[in-house]
Design a protein around this motif. Structure first.
Motif, PDB file in Angstrom:
ATOM      1  N   SER A 329       7.008  -8.855  -0.685  1.00  0.00           N
ATOM      2  CA  SER A 329       5.791  -8.494  -1.384  1.00  0.00           C
ATOM      3  C   SER A 329       5.756  -8.458  -2.788  1.00  0.00           C
ATOM      4  O   SER A 329       6.697  -9.015  -3.488  1.00  0.00           O
ATOM      5  CB  SER A 329       5.652  -6.903  -1.077  1.00  0.00           C
ATOM      6  N   ASN A 330       4.794  -8.375  -3.502  1.00  0.00           N
ATOM      7  CA  ASN A 330       4.461  -8.625  -4.941  1.00  0.00           C
ATOM      8  C   ASN A 330       3.420  -7.601  -5.327  1.00  0.00           C
ATOM      9  O   ASN A 330       2.133  -7.858  -5.371  1.00  0.00           O
ATOM     10  CB  ASN A 330       4.029 -10.154  -5.056  1.00  0.00           C
ATOM     11  N   ILE A 331       3.740  -6.435  -5.984  1.00  0.00           N
ATOM     12  CA  ILE A 331       2.987  -5.269  -6.119  1.00  0.00           C
ATOM     13  C   ILE A 331       2.188  -5.930  -7.564  1.00  0.00           C
ATOM     14  O   ILE A 331       1.008  -5.570  -7.605  1.00  0.00           O
ATOM     15  CB  ILE A 331       3.941  -4.296  -6.731  1.00  0.00           C
ATOM     16  N   GLY A 332       2.769  -6.516  -8.223  1.00  0.00           N
ATOM     17  CA  GLY A 332       2.219  -7.003  -9.376  1.00  0.00           C
ATOM     18  C   GLY A 332       1.058  -7.908  -9.153  1.00  0.00           C
ATOM     19  O   GLY A 332      -0.110  -7.853 -10.039  1.00  0.00           O
ATOM     20  N   ALA A 333       0.986  -8.711  -8.231  1.00  0.00           N
ATOM     21  CA  ALA A 333      -0.140  -9.608  -7.728  1.00  0.00           C
ATOM     22  C   ALA A 333      -0.892  -9.207  -6.947  1.00  0.00           C
ATOM     23  O   ALA A 333      -2.257  -9.525  -6.954  1.00  0.00           O
ATOM     24  CB  ALA A 333       0.496 -10.997  -7.324  1.00  0.00           C
ATOM     25  N   PRO A 336       0.428  -2.531  -3.862  1.00  0.00           N
ATOM     26  CA  PRO A 336       1.406  -1.903  -3.099  1.00  0.00           C
ATOM     27  C   PRO A 336       1.014  -2.083  -1.271  1.00  0.00           C
ATOM     28  O   PRO A 336       2.023  -1.854  -0.588  1.00  0.00           O
ATOM     29  CB  PRO A 336       1.438  -0.462  -3.359  1.00  0.00           C
ATOM     30  N   GLY A 337      -0.097  -2.344  -1.048  1.00  0.00           N
ATOM     31  CA  GLY A 337      -0.412  -2.251   0.482  1.00  0.00           C
ATOM     32  C   GLY A 337      -0.647  -3.870   0.908  1.00  0.00           C
ATOM     33  O   GLY A 337      -1.264  -3.863   1.910  1.00  0.00           O
ATOM     34  N   MET A 338       0.323  -4.855   0.666  1.00  0.00           N
ATOM     35  CA  MET A 338       0.203  -5.964   1.114  1.00  0.00           C
ATOM     36  C   MET A 338       1.514  -6.752   1.374  1.00  0.00           C
ATOM     37  O   MET A 338       2.078  -6.617   0.269  1.00  0.00           O
ATOM     38  CB  MET A 338      -0.716  -6.959   0.346  1.00  0.00           C
ATOM     39  N   VAL A 339       1.789  -7.353   2.373  1.00  0.00           N
ATOM     40  CA  VAL A 339       2.954  -8.097   2.442  1.00  0.00           C
ATOM     41  C   VAL A 339       2.657  -9.522   2.967  1.00  0.00           C
ATOM     42  O   VAL A 339       1.725  -9.890   3.533  1.00  0.00           O
ATOM     43  CB  VAL A 339       3.813  -7.445   3.312  1.00  0.00           C
ATOM     44  N   LYS A 340       3.643 -10.159   2.741  1.00  0.00           N
ATOM     45  CA  LYS A 340       3.707 -11.648   3.180  1.00  0.00           C
ATOM     46  C   LYS A 340       4.759 -11.835   4.422  1.00  0.00           C
ATOM     47  O   LYS A 340       6.090 -11.453   4.061  1.00  0.00           O
ATOM     48  CB  LYS A 340       3.783 -12.845   2.283  1.00  0.00           C
ATOM     49  N   ILE A 341       4.426 -12.394   5.544  1.00  0.00           N
ATOM     50  CA  ILE A 341       5.523 -12.423   6.595  1.00  0.00           C
ATOM     51  C   ILE A 341       5.407 -13.968   6.902  1.00  0.00           C
ATOM     52  O   ILE A 341       4.546 -14.469   7.405  1.00  0.00           O
ATOM     53  CB  ILE A 341       5.401 -11.529   7.663  1.00  0.00           C
ATOM     54  N   GLY A 342       6.578 -14.762   6.666  1.00  0.00           N
ATOM     55  CA  GLY A 342       6.861 -16.109   7.111  1.00  0.00           C
ATOM     56  C   GLY A 342       7.900 -16.540   7.515  1.00  0.00           C
ATOM     57  O   GLY A 342       8.941 -15.698   7.781  1.00  0.00           O
ATOM     58  N   MET A 343       8.302 -17.898   7.801  1.00  0.00           N
ATOM     59  CA  MET A 343       9.340 -18.398   8.293  1.00  0.00           C
ATOM     60  C   MET A 343       9.929 -19.531   7.497  1.00  0.00           C
ATOM     61  O   MET A 343       9.077 -20.333   7.018  1.00  0.00           O
ATOM     62  CB  MET A 343       9.185 -18.569   9.761  1.00  0.00           C
ATOM     63  N   THR A 344      11.238 -19.885   7.269  1.00  0.00           N
ATOM     64  CA  THR A 344      11.634 -21.039   6.792  1.00  0.00           C
ATOM     65  C   THR A 344      13.035 -21.418   7.500  1.00  0.00           C
ATOM     66  O   THR A 344      13.570 -20.588   7.951  1.00  0.00           O
ATOM     67  CB  THR A 344      12.115 -20.899   5.169  1.00  0.00           C
ATOM     68  N   ARG A 345      13.311 -22.736   7.526  1.00  0.00           N
ATOM     69  CA  ARG A 345      14.382 -23.315   7.925  1.00  0.00           C
ATOM     70  C   ARG A 345      15.449 -23.542   7.095  1.00  0.00           C
ATOM     71  O   ARG A 345      16.400 -24.145   7.622  1.00  0.00           O
ATOM     72  CB  ARG A 345      14.057 -24.598   8.719  1.00  0.00           C
ATOM     73  N   GLU A 408       5.795  -0.097   7.197  1.00  0.00           N
ATOM     74  CA  GLU A 408       4.999  -0.292   8.676  1.00  0.00           C
ATOM     75  C   GLU A 408       5.707  -1.766   9.438  1.00  0.00           C
ATOM     76  O   GLU A 408       5.707  -1.579  10.466  1.00  0.00           O
ATOM     77  CB  GLU A 408       3.565  -0.588   8.489  1.00  0.00           C
ATOM     78  N   VAL A 409       6.132  -2.751   8.565  1.00  0.00           N
ATOM     79  CA  VAL A 409       6.598  -3.770   8.939  1.00  0.00           C
ATOM     80  C   VAL A 409       7.904  -3.553   9.696  1.00  0.00           C
ATOM     81  O   VAL A 409       8.278  -4.116  10.656  1.00  0.00           O
ATOM     82  CB  VAL A 409       6.459  -4.837   7.959  1.00  0.00           C
ATOM     83  N   ARG A 410       8.784  -2.532   9.078  1.00  0.00           N
ATOM     84  CA  ARG A 410      10.124  -2.267   9.563  1.00  0.00           C
ATOM     85  C   ARG A 410       9.843  -1.783  10.792  1.00  0.00           C
ATOM     86  O   ARG A 410      10.822  -1.909  11.606  1.00  0.00           O
ATOM     87  CB  ARG A 410      10.692  -1.240   8.727  1.00  0.00           C
ATOM     88  N   GLU A 411       8.999  -0.761  11.151  1.00  0.00           N
ATOM     89  CA  GLU A 411       8.767  -0.373  12.482  1.00  0.00           C
ATOM     90  C   GLU A 411       8.460  -1.689  13.555  1.00  0.00           C
ATOM     91  O   GLU A 411       9.170  -1.311  14.627  1.00  0.00           O
ATOM     92  CB  GLU A 411       7.830   0.678  12.343  1.00  0.00           C
ATOM     93  N   LEU A 412       7.720  -2.157  13.192  1.00  0.00           N
ATOM     94  CA  LEU A 412       7.393  -3.386  14.180  1.00  0.00           C
ATOM     95  C   LEU A 412       8.685  -4.249  14.257  1.00  0.00           C
ATOM     96  O   LEU A 412       9.004  -4.749  15.488  1.00  0.00           O
ATOM     97  CB  LEU A 412       6.388  -4.497  13.520  1.00  0.00           C
ATOM     98  N   LEU A 413       9.525  -4.480  13.364  1.00  0.00           N
ATOM     99  CA  LEU A 413      10.667  -5.354  13.308  1.00  0.00           C
ATOM    100  C   LEU A 413      11.769  -4.712  14.105  1.00  0.00           C
ATOM    101  O   LEU A 413      12.442  -5.354  14.854  1.00  0.00           O
ATOM    102  CB  LEU A 413      11.196  -5.521  12.031  1.00  0.00           C
ATOM    103  N   SER A 414      11.697  -3.312  14.175  1.00  0.00           N
ATOM    104  CA  SER A 414      12.716  -2.371  14.827  1.00  0.00           C
ATOM    105  C   SER A 414      12.404  -2.604  16.441  1.00  0.00           C
ATOM    106  O   SER A 414      13.215  -2.916  17.279  1.00  0.00           O
ATOM    107  CB  SER A 414      12.663  -1.112  14.605  1.00  0.00           C
TER     108      SER A 414
END
Length: 447
Positions: A329-333, A336-345, A408-414
């Motif tokens: 997440s990036n509160i300053g940009a 508080p109500g937005m996250v980025k979910i991605g993947m890297t190898r 909210e994302v933590r609940e989904l991840l669990s």
């Protein structure tokens, strides 16, 4: 001797008029130096004017008889009803305008997220270009064969039909040139989300030409106008497709760059492990030659660990679905109500997070979770599907931002990741943003 004129007797004052006159206020000004005298100068004149107006109206009404007052009242009632009718009409117009504003606002929102409905869907930009080239030939043929303009046939000038035909032809060419100039301007400027207004603009030109050429029945052929409208639609589709393909190319370049960075990281790690392995193999040979079996056993154990590490890197390199899913997440940009979910190898996923927090955003990203999975692609897809309704960009699915909190994302991840979820930080540190915010508050207490 003439009889002197007799002044008319004053009209009888009806009781209602007497009551009105009695009720008329008589204003008494306070002493000049009394309380509020600084405001009295401005208020006194206004009150005197109102008092004079009321007395003038009472005097006028006293000069009317009962029937005149009744007539004036009826006239007032009629005017009132008419005003109410006009008010209702204005309310209806206002409702229509508000509805149009809502529609316009919705269209503006669609423009912002790049939603565009193709009028004539084709495979790619090349196909649109070919279709436009064919259409251009048809437009030129229609103009050359005289099917672009319709006009009167029985027109004479000074009794001459030949002169009449000449005048019709010259005027028709002039009108067609004006129409084509506007059509070319519309084609050059049309944008996908302004297509309807551009078509309306060109249609108004046809109406203007028909009005100006009414005497000689000159007008743009409806078939020719439809060809030019079709050209506008194809051009809008072509430009939308070009932008779509550019975005796809940008995304593919980003994917290839990420894959290239991951491959280079794998090669560097394998080279480091191979070098370390060769050192331990040389040491093992020396210890074996000396007969130091205990030390040799320790070296063999270390070589086994290195061999397993090399095998793990090779397995990661071979399995393109393995990697890390990150939640940042990036509160300053973004708040508080937005996250980025991605993947890297990448072997070190923090490298990818640092790249995302480059000069394109004012502050670095905070990491809430880094989850390694043999099927990171699948795990990322499940999270995206569960949060699909909360996507920030509903069109470009490569933009992996969601209106969700880290909790909210933590609940989904669990639920989805299960045992893979070893560590999670719900509260972002946001050190740079907090320090910057605190600095501004110190500099300016009003903030």
């Amino acid at each position: 001797m003439p009889t002197p004129p007799v002044s008319p007797a004053p009209k009888a004052v009806i009781p209602a008029q007497q009551a009105a006159m009695a009720a008329a206020p008589t204003l008494v000004a306070p002493a000049a130096g009394g309380p509020g005298s600084s405001l009295f100068g401005r208020g006194k004149k206004r009150l005197e004017d109102e008092n004079q107006l009321l007395r003038s109206e009472i005097t006028r009404l006293m000069g009317l008889d009962t029937s005149a007052i009744a007539a004036e009242t009826a006239s007032f009632q009629t005017a009132l009803q008419r005003a109410r009718g006009e008010y209702q009409q204005l309310q209806a117009q206002l409702t229509n305008v508000r509805a149009e504003l809502v529609r316009s606002s919705a269209e503006a929102e669609l423009q912002e997220v790049a939603i565009y409905e193709y009028r004539h869907p084709l495979a790619d930009a090349v196909a649109y270009k070919e279709r436009l080239a064919d259409l251009n030939v048809r437009i030129k043929d229609a103009a050359r064969t005289g099917n672009a303009v319709q006009a009167a046939t029985a027109w004479t000038v000074n009794g001459s039909q030949a002169e009449g035909r000449k005048m019709i032809n010259e005027t028709s060419k002039l009108m067609l040139r004006a129409y084509n100039a506007e059509a070319e301007n519309c084609v050059a400027r049309v944008q996908p989300h302004r297509l309807d207004s551009t078509i309306e603009r060109l249609t108004k030109v046809t109406e203007t030409i028909a009005r100006l050429g009414k005497t000689m029945s000159i007008r743009i052929s409806p078939e020719y106008h439809q060809l030019r409208v079709y050209e506008l639609r194809l051009t809008a589709d072509y430009r939308a497709k070009v932008e779509e393909e550019k975005e796809r190319i940008r995304e593919e370049r980003e994917r290839m760059r990420e894959e290239k960075a991951a491959a280079a990281e794998f090669e560097r790690e394998k080279a480091r492990l191979a070098k370390e392995q060769s050192h331990y193999q040389a040491a093992l040979a020396k210890l074996t030659a000396k007969g130091d079996l205990a030390a040799a056993a320790e070296i063999e154990a270390k070589l086994q660990e290195i061999g397993e590490a090399i095998a793990g890197v090779e397995a990661r390199e071979a399995n393109i679905r393995a990697g890390y899913v990150y939640v940042i997440s990036n509160i300053g940009a973004f708040g508080p109500g937005m996250v980025k979910i991605g993947m890297t190898r990448r072997l070190d996923p923090e490298d990818r997070v640092r790249e995302l927090g480059d000069a394109s955003v004012p502050f670095r990203f905070d990491v809430h979770a880094l989850i390694f999975s043999e099927d990171a692609v699948g795990l990322e897809g499940k999270l995206h599907a569960a949060l699909s309704a909360k996507r920030v960009n509903q069109v470009n699915l490569r933009r992996e931002y969601f209106y969700a909190t880290p909790a909210e994302v933590r609940e989904l991840l669990s639920e989805i990741a299960g045992q893979h979820l070893l560590e999670y930080h719900e509260t972002p540190e946001a050190l740079e943003w907090r320090a910057s915010h605190a600095g501004r508050a110190t500099d300016d207490p009003a903030r």
